[in-house]
Design a protein around this motif. Structure first.
Motif: not given
Length: 335
Positions: A174-180, A194-196
């Motif tokens: 997964p992408p790095p957790n910035v905002t959750g 990852a967005f798709g």
């Protein structure tokens, strides 16, 4: 305006105290022994009693409640009897997933329900109006859990367009957790793949949650728009030769959306509490699934934490809705 906001913030305190007291008493009156269940079937009486003392459950109910409130104010929301993890740490992990699901589903409800409601009100009794009203009635009468299962069966298992459940594939980092929020974090990281993937996992549970609010928002927008179109100032604007589009967007839309805004704020709170079924069906790692596992294991501290968070968010959302209502309707006076 500032005095009104301060009054509303002060009113949150007794509401939260009453909510916490009610939930605390109900959780202690439920049948069963959560301490014995957490200790395991082979635990001795001494081990069960030691666990009860460790979590402060050997004290009287008033003392337990006072300690719980003191812990809430100091940032200690208790710990899970099963996992021994702090409840506040678990909420920080699971809450963003639920908020992302609720925000996406309510956005879907508004951007589809409001335009369809307006279009239906412009030509009441037309073909579009009949189709939209029948579809909205069908959406309201369909339970969320049944709709979720049908979406899984058709779009995930039969057509294989969307994943069956979960929030992100296990085999993909997964992408790095910035905002959750998985979608926002994917965009921040610049990871389009990852967005798709996050959108695909978000689609079916969001649709399952969005259809019922969408139908209600549609019907309410339609009714309020029809009522506004029959007002004298709208008839005067028509007599002056103003275009239908100008009348609709400048005069009608702002007044007809006031009731819709209030209902949308209420639906945000209902959606937060309604995530239990949807998250359980789609294995969505949010506070709804977290609460379900806690109820099954009679782990009442996480249940209290989830309930208080939902109540607090519900209060804040309604405060924001009241302020936005005043911006749409200048006649509203805040006192």
């Amino acid at each position: 305006m500032l005095i009104y906001i301060l009054k509303r913030i002060i009113m949150i305190i007794p509401v939260l105290i009453g909510l916490s007291l009610l939930l605390f008493v109900i959780s202690r009156l439920l049948p069963g022994d959560p301490v014995g269940l957490a200790a395991g079937p082979r635990a001795t009486l001494e081990q069960i009693e030691a666990l009860r003392v460790e979590f402060g459950l050997d004290k009287s109910l008033p003392v337990q409640y006072f300690n719980y409130i003191a812990g809430l104010l100091s940032g200690d929301w208790g710990a899970s009897l099963i996992t021994r993890r702090p409840v506040l740490d678990d909420l920080r992990i699971y809450l963003p997933a639920t908020l992302e699901l609720v925000v996406f589903s309510m956005t879907l409800s508004v951007i589809i329900g409001v335009p369809l409601g307006i279009l239906s009100a412009v030509r009441p009794g037309g073909r579009l109006d009949v189709v939209v009203r029948i579809a909205s009635l069908a959406s309201l009468s369909m339970p969320r859990f049944f709709l979720g299962l049908m979406l899984q069966l058709f779009f995930a298992m039969l057509l294989a367009w969307f994943p069956l459940g979960g929030r992100f594939p296990f085999i993909v980092f997964p992408p790095p957790n910035v905002t959750g929020f998985m979608t926002i974090d994917s965009l921040v990281a610049g990871d389009i793949q990852a967005f798709g993937l996050s959108l695909k996992h978000l689609a079916l549970p969001s649709i399952a949650m969005a259809l019922s609010p969408m139908a209600t928002i549609l019907q309410l927008t339609r009714a309020s728009t029809i009522e506004t179109l029959n007002q004298d100032y709208v008839k005067t604007a028509r007599a002056m030769g103003l275009s239908q589009r100008l009348i609709l967007f400048k005069y009608v839309l702002k007044n007809s959306l006031s009731a819709t805004l209030t209902m949308t704020a209420l639906f945000v709170g209902w959606a937060l509490s309604g995530t239990v079924l949807v998250e359980t069906i789609f294995d969505w790692p949010g506070i709804g699934l977290y609460a379900t596992h806690s109820v099954i294991s009679q782990d009442f501290m996480p249940i209290l934490g989830v309930s208080i968070v939902i109540g607090l968010i519900f209060i804040i959302i309604n405060l924001i809705a009241d302020l936005l209502y005043g911006m749409l309707n200048p006649k509203v006076q805040y006192k």
